[in-house]
Design an enzyme around this catalytic site. Structure first.
Site, PDB file in Angstrom:
ATOM      1  N   ILE A 322      30.630  13.642  26.134  1.00  0.00           N
ATOM      2  CA  ILE A 322      29.982  14.289  24.987  1.00  0.00           C
ATOM      3  C   ILE A 322      29.288  15.572  25.432  1.00  0.00           C
ATOM      4  O   ILE A 322      29.359  16.606  24.754  1.00  0.00           O
ATOM      5  CB  ILE A 322      28.980  13.325  24.319  1.00  0.00           C
ATOM      6  CG1 ILE A 322      29.733  12.221  23.554  1.00  0.00           C
ATOM      7  CG2 ILE A 322      28.057  14.081  23.369  1.00  0.00           C
ATOM      8  CD1 ILE A 322      28.837  11.161  22.962  1.00  0.00           C
ATOM      9  N   TRP A 325      31.948  18.145  26.056  1.00  0.00           N
ATOM     10  CA  TRP A 325      32.552  18.608  24.804  1.00  0.00           C
ATOM     11  C   TRP A 325      31.766  19.796  24.248  1.00  0.00           C
ATOM     12  O   TRP A 325      32.350  20.726  23.676  1.00  0.00           O
ATOM     13  CB  TRP A 325      32.570  17.480  23.772  1.00  0.00           C
ATOM     14  CG  TRP A 325      33.186  17.868  22.464  1.00  0.00           C
ATOM     15  CD1 TRP A 325      34.500  17.783  22.100  1.00  0.00           C
ATOM     16  CD2 TRP A 325      32.512  18.429  21.320  1.00  0.00           C
ATOM     17  NE1 TRP A 325      34.682  18.253  20.824  1.00  0.00           N
ATOM     18  CE2 TRP A 325      33.476  18.659  20.316  1.00  0.00           C
ATOM     19  CE3 TRP A 325      31.177  18.762  21.062  1.00  0.00           C
ATOM     20  CZ2 TRP A 325      33.147  19.185  19.075  1.00  0.00           C
ATOM     21  CZ3 TRP A 325      30.859  19.311  19.817  1.00  0.00           C
ATOM     22  CH2 TRP A 325      31.839  19.515  18.844  1.00  0.00           C
ATOM     23  N   HIS A 326      30.444  19.774  24.434  1.00  0.00           N
ATOM     24  CA  HIS A 326      29.618  20.836  23.889  1.00  0.00           C
ATOM     25  C   HIS A 326      29.759  22.142  24.654  1.00  0.00           C
ATOM     26  O   HIS A 326      29.433  23.207  24.114  1.00  0.00           O
ATOM     27  CB  HIS A 326      28.147  20.403  23.871  1.00  0.00           C
ATOM     28  CG  HIS A 326      27.819  19.454  22.772  1.00  0.00           C
ATOM     29  ND1 HIS A 326      27.880  18.086  22.920  1.00  0.00           N
ATOM     30  CD2 HIS A 326      27.453  19.671  21.484  1.00  0.00           C
ATOM     31  CE1 HIS A 326      27.552  17.509  21.776  1.00  0.00           C
ATOM     32  NE2 HIS A 326      27.294  18.447  20.885  1.00  0.00           N
ATOM     33  N   GLY A 327      30.211  22.097  25.872  1.00  0.00           N
ATOM     34  CA  GLY A 327      30.374  23.348  26.588  1.00  0.00           C
ATOM     35  C   GLY A 327      30.648  23.152  28.061  1.00  0.00           C
ATOM     36  O   GLY A 327      30.287  22.126  28.644  1.00  0.00           O
ATOM     37  N   PHE A 482      31.264  25.852  19.945  1.00  0.00           N
ATOM     38  CA  PHE A 482      31.823  24.664  20.575  1.00  0.00           C
ATOM     39  C   PHE A 482      33.228  24.359  20.079  1.00  0.00           C
ATOM     40  O   PHE A 482      33.900  23.527  20.637  1.00  0.00           O
ATOM     41  CB  PHE A 482      30.920  23.454  20.320  1.00  0.00           C
ATOM     42  CG  PHE A 482      29.487  23.692  20.739  1.00  0.00           C
ATOM     43  CD1 PHE A 482      29.213  24.265  21.961  1.00  0.00           C
ATOM     44  CD2 PHE A 482      28.453  23.363  19.899  1.00  0.00           C
ATOM     45  CE1 PHE A 482      27.901  24.507  22.349  1.00  0.00           C
ATOM     46  CE2 PHE A 482      27.139  23.588  20.280  1.00  0.00           C
ATOM     47  CZ  PHE A 482      26.860  24.161  21.490  1.00  0.00           C
TER      48      PHE A 482
END
Length: 482
Positions: A322, A325-327, A482
């Protein structure tokens, strides 16, 4: 194209009129209009990346059909992994290639090696993390026999590119959204007016609360060395409010706009800042993403089955993913790990943190236990969000170090005290409305239903006035990156 722009204010009514008054005779024509409008909506940002959306659409549509016709288990798995590799490969190249390459070279240099490398000078396509996951879930669900593939390519194109949720979600499952493109739609006045009301609330969140918080957040995080710990703590608090109003505001607008065209999107936020522990927060925050990871990553690797040790491993892994996934940055990895560490006591104590949401009591006044749980969880979020907002990991550590210094007990400094006071008042009013509507789909869904019409409409006009009064240059939504 931004929801909070003049461009979209012109674009939306034109598409709405064409959809219901010109193309309403045939479902196929309506879907073609949605595809064309969605591609125009995306091209307004950068037309060159339309090819990526079209490519993902063709790949997963073709693989979906091939999966339904194939009986050989080895070939079926091969088709699934082809979809996985193509989708995640594109995401990896655009979003993660430079990050992993640079870190590999740095790690290699620790052993005395000197590698020369060329990084990719590319920009991240808006929404690629969202529509990639949406199309990928389609082929996975077909592989699992949970979904029959569609033979209608236009419907599938519309499902992948549907403009309200294309660039920042909610991430829809094909079994929920795709059938809506294949069923006849009729205009429902009540559904449309409810959608407009949700759009209004989303615009208020974004343009009145989030964008005004951003003025102070950008200043404090951009010049953190110049401010005291007390001021930086308020900056972290403002960002915690900003990111919620910014992202949930986008979701509200997306869901509301979809209802104007006869579609129902999934709820993406369930008043997460009223959560009593971190497990409840992650069931309420960005629901379409967390449930995606739960169904397609967490459960397949074992989920909450097995020993405590395996559950802890799985929890750490899902939060690492997670975070990534954001960066592609270490700050997001640390952000995920800290959330995982805060999550682990729930597992050790035998609770099931991924169970369905259990909303607080519907009473107006919260209990002492609720207040303590909400404040404890919110305080944690304020501090951990520093890693999310800071430009890099070093700045995040420096920012937090100053918060926990003796300057925390000094009087906060504001260049614009009046502006800060107005923002505080706005947050108090906003959170009060959210609390009153916490059992609804969105805060003002049923607010004022028992009021006399003049008072109810006065409330809506106040929201509209605030939106226009605070409107300046349109600010990009945070999750576009994102």
């Amino acid at each position: 194209m931004l929801f909070n722009s003049i461009d979209f204010a012109v674009f939306l009514p034109i598409v709405f009129i064409l959809y219901w008054f010109v193309c309403n005779t045939k479902l196929g024509i309506q879907n073609i209009l949605i595809v064309l409008a969605s591609y125009l909506f995306y091209a307004w940002w950068d037309w060159r990346f339309l090819s990526l959306i079209l490519f993902s659409t063709i790949v997963d549509y073709s693989i979906g059909l091939a999966l339904s016709k194939q009986e050989d288990s080895f070939k079926i798995k091969g088709l699934l992994w082809t979809s996985v590799f193509i989708n995640l490969g594109l995401l990896g190249v655009f979003k993660y290639y430079n990050f992993f390459l640079e870190n590999f070279v740095q790690a290699f240099s620790l052993f005395g090696g000197d590698l020369r490398y060329n990084s990719l000078n590319i920009i991240l396509p808006v929404g690629i993390s969202f529509y990639t996951f949406q199309t990928l879930s389609y082929t996975i669900d077909i592989y699992r026999k949970q979904l029959e593939p569609t033979k209608n390519f236009v419907s599938f194109m519309a499902f992948v590119s549907f403009f309200p949720q294309l660039v920042a979600g909610p991430i829809e499952r094909a079994r929920d959204l795709l059938p809506q493109f294949e069923a006849k739609r009729t205009f429902n006045f009540n559904k449309a007016t409810d959608g407009l009301k949700q759009v209004l609330w989303g615009l208020f969140k974004k343009m009145v609360i989030a964008d005004n918080c951003a003025i102070f957040v950008d200043e404090f995080f951009g010049n953190h060395d110049a401010y005291s710990g007390s001021t930086l703590l308020i900056g972290a608090f403002f960002f915690t409010i900003q990111i919620y109003c910014d992202f949930s505001g986008y979701s509200d607008i997306a869901i509301g706009v979809s209802r104007l065209f006869g579609f129902n999107l999934s709820k993406n936020f369930a008043f997460p800042y009223f959560s009593r522990n971190i497990g409840e927060f992650w069931r309420r925050w960005h629901i379409s993403l967390t449930t995606w990871f739960r169904d397609y990553f967490y459960i397949p690797i074992g989920g909450s089955r097995g020993s405590k040790l395996f559950q802890i491993r799985n929890t750490i892994l899902i939060f690492l993913v997670i975070g990534l996934w954001h960066g592609a940055a270490w700050k997001f990895i640390v952000y995920g790990l800290i959330n995982a560490m805060h999550f682990l006591p729930l597992i050790i104590w035998g609770r099931k943190p991924f169970n369905k949401i259990k909303v607080q009591s519907t009473s107006l006044v919260p209990s002492a236990n609720e207040v303590f749980g909400i404040l404890k969880t919110f305080t944690f979020l304020v501090l951990v969000r520093v890693f999310f907002r800071a430009d890099n990991l070093q700045i995040a550590v420096s920012y937090l170090s100053e918060i926990f210094s003796s300057s925390l007990f000094t009087i906060p400094e504001f260049a614009n005290r009046t502006g800060a006071f107005v923002v505080f008042l706005g947050i108090i009013g906003f959170m009060s409305i959210e609390w009153l509507g916490k059992t609804n789909e969105y805060a003002i869904e049923k607010l004022g239903q028992t009021w006399r019409r003049p008072f109810r409409w006065a409330f809506y006009y106040i929201l509209v006035f605030c939106i226009f009064y605070f409107y300046a240059k349109p600010q990009q939504f945070i999750y576009f990156q994102f």
